[in-house]
Design an enzyme around this catalytic site. Structure first.
Site, PDB file in Angstrom:
ATOM      1  N   GLU A   1       0.816  -1.221   0.000  1.00 51.29           N
ATOM      2  CA  GLU A   1       0.000   0.000   0.000  1.00 51.29           C
ATOM      3  C   GLU A   1       0.849   1.270   0.000  1.00 51.29           C
ATOM      4  OE1 GLU A   1      -0.647  -2.672   1.788  1.00 51.29           O
ATOM      5  OE2 GLU A   1      -2.599  -3.297   0.994  1.00 51.29           O
TER       6      GLU A   1
ATOM      7  N   HIS B   1     -12.501  -5.926   7.664  1.00 44.57           N
ATOM      8  CA  HIS B   1     -13.143  -5.563   6.402  1.00 44.57           C
ATOM      9  C   HIS B   1     -14.296  -4.605   6.646  1.00 44.57           C
ATOM     10  CE1 HIS B   1     -11.072  -9.356   5.552  1.00 44.57           C
ATOM     11  NE2 HIS B   1     -10.932  -8.896   4.331  1.00 44.57           N
TER      12      HIS B   1
END
Ligand code: TPP
Ligand code: MG
Length: 739
Positions: A469, A539
């Site tokens: 990322e 999530h």
């Protein structure tokens, strides 16, 4: 892969230079120039140290001991042609590329006309747009991924030169304000210390550069220490060269970086490898650090005299002086004359810098955002195109948020060739032959938001990144600095944290810290939020207030497909970095579907939408709480006759204070509702502002409804208990209406 190893202990005269007319390609004049630059660099350090002791400057970071490799790199590369991401010890390199001593002293005193930052950054944090020296910061290693992105941008323009063109002014967007230049064989130079090679971003950058065969020179200036930590306690086996030697497509050099001739030879070979397009190069330069880490450090606390004396014998400035004398290139008189000239130049530079005006205190808020493109302005306020009605008179089916985000990306990619999309799994298929042979349909993102874009626009514009990322954001930042428009994806908000350094300390502050010298308007699309029944801790997270807390970053959070389309277009066309938060639960919800609004539909930032008008109470919210609050509002009206004004903020930074203030002045009651955890959340700021500025309008306390202060759990019963539900909102509204 080619490797050249020079024994770091070699003396200058021992490398065959004595017999040659040229010294590894350097003329006698160039050698004198190299010495002048090295001597100048050292004397600037000495002057700065004096100025710091006299409290005329506020910080000092020396480049002492690193002058040889720095000057050699500057001579081997092309100023104003190649690109530079030099770290704080690269004073010699910066002088060789063309920075003036006066500019360095201006940075020391923090002058208004300091060209690198206007008094915003410490000295030795280089930034000189005209010389292609890109604004540098203090976090060790955060420049490395950006250098990779910079090299990618240069290659992209070389392959697609039309992308660099500025569109006609009636196509208003960020491109009107970007000065794009590129060369087909340009090189990006990036340097770092030995300690910094332990940062994960270094490895991510090496991997990306090797994968993409980019023209990047990585130069590790190994002075054997990271503050007090010696290299053997830092780097496994004590040699970074050994560790990186397995990367493919690289050219490797290991050299005595205190020897400018050997360093020039090593750099020249690295430059040749890159220039010819064979891939990146890695130069490991052994240097010394004679002045401790900084003025706040006293290395005698952890280095004995014997070790320091050993280093001193390799001092690049005195060694080079001896070399010039020994080779008969300069005699004593010549050396004295050169040094006198340098001293005179520095004296004049210091005198002038000390007279320079400091920046005006009122200037502090300048250049947090683009001074050229205002995404809150009416330019970004357009109407949706009329929905096409089919022959049988039926309106088209409403498009989901996922559909319209995909369509908006497609429209914008068609319009603007500078847009590139990358991230994890965003491509249709990395093995392009499968697509071409129609063996597979393609993926296009785990939520399929980028489906079909690689197929339509090509693998150089839409591609999968490695699973890293920080690399996604760092590379995008480097690309955007060169005028590209990366629209990158972070697959789940829960995994944005490796990129936090890049987002907070780089992306958001590059314009401000360089005093508008550089900008990097990247769009980061992020799937966020819960209400997934089974999403669990990793999530389902929100956490937007951690990003609205960052000056320089726009934060957008649409609740329906029409807003998502309009706001995404504004995000792409504007000139600021934007965090575009897409709620996963809303991607395919039946709530908030809309007809395709056409390729010019935009919603300005900072303009809330009144979803439901009312007089009795104001509810301020956004994202997936909007449809939940609407249910509660409708029930309250049906059952209790209470009329609630429901405001969807749509953008969180900037946010629409005027709409909130007007509504609360009318209703005298305010409830702020959000999906994130309650404490220290986004609603706290809104509630505080209401309490502060609308105190005399209120008939009730300002209330909040939000998630419990805990992570989101897997079992749906737990998830329901944690996240704010329509009934929680209903009860809070009902209670507040009683006041
Ligand atoms: C991410 C980060 N962590 C810690 C620091 C504090 N710090 C500044 S310089 C430095 C040591 C760097 O050593 P090295 O990379 O070898 O470079 P050198 O200073 O020796 O040239 C540290 C720990 C920082 N600036 N950034
Ligand atoms: Mg070091």
């Amino acid at each position: 892969m080619a490797t050249t190893k020079t024994d770091p202990k070699l003396a200058l005269v021992a490398n065959g230079a004595k017999k040659a007319k040229f010294y590894e390609g350097l003329t006698r004049e160039q050698l004198i120039q190299a010495y002048r630059l090295m001597y100048t660099a050292r004397r600037i350090d000495d002057r700065e140290i004096l100025l710091k002791r006299q409290q005329k400057i506020y910080f000092q970071m020396s480049g002492a001991g690193h002058e040889g490799i720095g000057v050699a790199a500057g001579l081997a590369l092309k100023s104003g042609y190649d690109w530079f991401y030099p770290y704080y010890r690269d004073r010699g390199l910066c002088l060789a590329v063309g920075v003036k001593p006066y500019d360095m002293f201006l940075q020391g005193v923090g002058a208004a006309n300091d060209p690198s930052s206007g008094g915003r950054q410490m000295p030795s944090h280089w930034s000189y747009p005209g010389l292609h020296i890109v604004t540098q910061s203090s976090p060790t290693g955060s420049q490395i991924l950006q250098a990779v992105g910079c090299a990618e941008a240069g290659r992209y323009y070389a392959r697609r030169p039309k992308a660099a063109e500025v569109p006609p002014s009636n196509q208003f967007d960020y491109r009107q304000f970007k000065n794009v230049s590129f060369q087909g064989d340009e090189i990006t130079y990036v340097s770092l210390g030995d300690g910094t090679s332990s940062e994960g971003e270094f490895w991510e950058a090496m991997n990306a550069a090797a994968l993409e065969k980019l023209r990047v020179i990585f130069c590790v200036e190994d002075n054997g220490y990271a503050i007090s930590v010696p290299v053997e306690a830092q780097t496994a086996g004590g040699s970074i060269s050994r560790l990186v030697s397995g990367f493919p497509n690289f050219h490797f050099e290991e050299v005595d970086g205190t020897d400018p001739v050997a360093s020039f030879a090593a750099m020249s070979r690295a430059v040749k490898h890159c220039r010819e397009g064979h891939g990146p190069a890695f130069v490991h330069a052994h240097v010394i650090r004679p002045y401790s880490h900084s003025l706040s450090d006293d290395e005698r606390l952890y280095r004995p005299d014997t070790e320091r004396e050993r280093d001193a014998a390799r001092d690049p400035v005195s060694r080079t002086q001896m070399f010039l004398l020994r080779e008969g290139i300069l005699d004593d008189k010549g050396i004295t004359q050169l040094e006198k000239e340098v001293e005179a130049e520095l004296q004049s530079a210091v005198d002038h810098a000390l007279e320079a005006l400091p920046p005006a205190p009122e200037s502090v808020m300048q250049f947090i955002y683009s001074p050229d493109v205002d995404p809150t302005s009416s330019v970004f306020d357009t109407q949706p195109a009329a929905a096409e009605i089919s022959a049988d008179g039926k309106k088209p089916a409403g498009k989901t948020m996922a559909d319209l985000i995909n369509t908006t990306l497609r429209d914008e990619m068609k319009r603007d060739e500078r847009i590139v999309i990358f991230g994890e799994d965003v491509a249709d298929c990395s093995r392009e032959e499968y697509l071409k042979q129609k063996l597979v349909k393609g993926k296009g993102g785990v939520f399929k938001l980028t489906f079909g874009l690689q197929n339509e626009f090509g693998a150089d514009r839409v591609f999968n990144s490695p699973l890293a990322e920080a690399a996604i954001i760092g590379r995008a930042t480097g690309m955007a600095t060169r005028g590209l428009k990366p629209v990158v994806e972070i697959q789940f908000f829960d995994y944005i944290w490796p990129a936090m350094m890049q987002i907070r300390d780089e992306l958001s502050v590059i314009r401000w810290r360089s005093n508008n010298g550089f900008s990097c308007p990247v769009v980061i699309r992020v799937a966020i939020g819960g209400y997934l029944t089974g999403g669990a801790i990793y999530h389902s997270q929100c956490g937007e207030s951690m990003f609205t807390h960052i000056p320089g970053l726009r934060v957008v959070f649409p609740s329906n497909s029409l807003d998502a389309a309009g706001l995404l277009r504004t995000a792409i066309r504007c000139d600021d970095p934007v965090l575009f938060l897409e709620h996963k639960r809303l991607y395919r919800e039946s709530y908030g579907r809309a007809a395709y609004p056409g390729p010019e539909y935009m919603v300005p930032f900072g303009k809330a939408k009144i979803v439901h008008p009312g007089e009795d109470l104001t509810v301020i919210t956004y994202g997936a709480v909007v449809p939940r609050a609407l249910q509660a509002v409708q029930k309250l009206e049906r059952e209790q006759g209470i009329k609630v004004e429901l405001i969807d903020l749509r953008t969180l930074n900037p946010f629409d204070w005027e709409t909130i203030a007007a509504s609360v002045a009318k209703t005298t009651r305010a409830l702020v509702a959000y999906e994130d955890t309650m404490s220290w959340g986004y609603g706290a700021e809104i509630a505080a502002r209401i309490a502060d500025q609308l105190f005399d309008k209120l008939d009730a306390p300002v209330r909040r409804v939000a998630a419990k202060d805990v992570f989101v759990a897997y079992q749906p019963i737990l998830e329901d208990a944690i996240l704010p539900q329509p009934n929680d909102l209903y009860l809070a509204m009902k209670d507040l209406a009683k006041y």
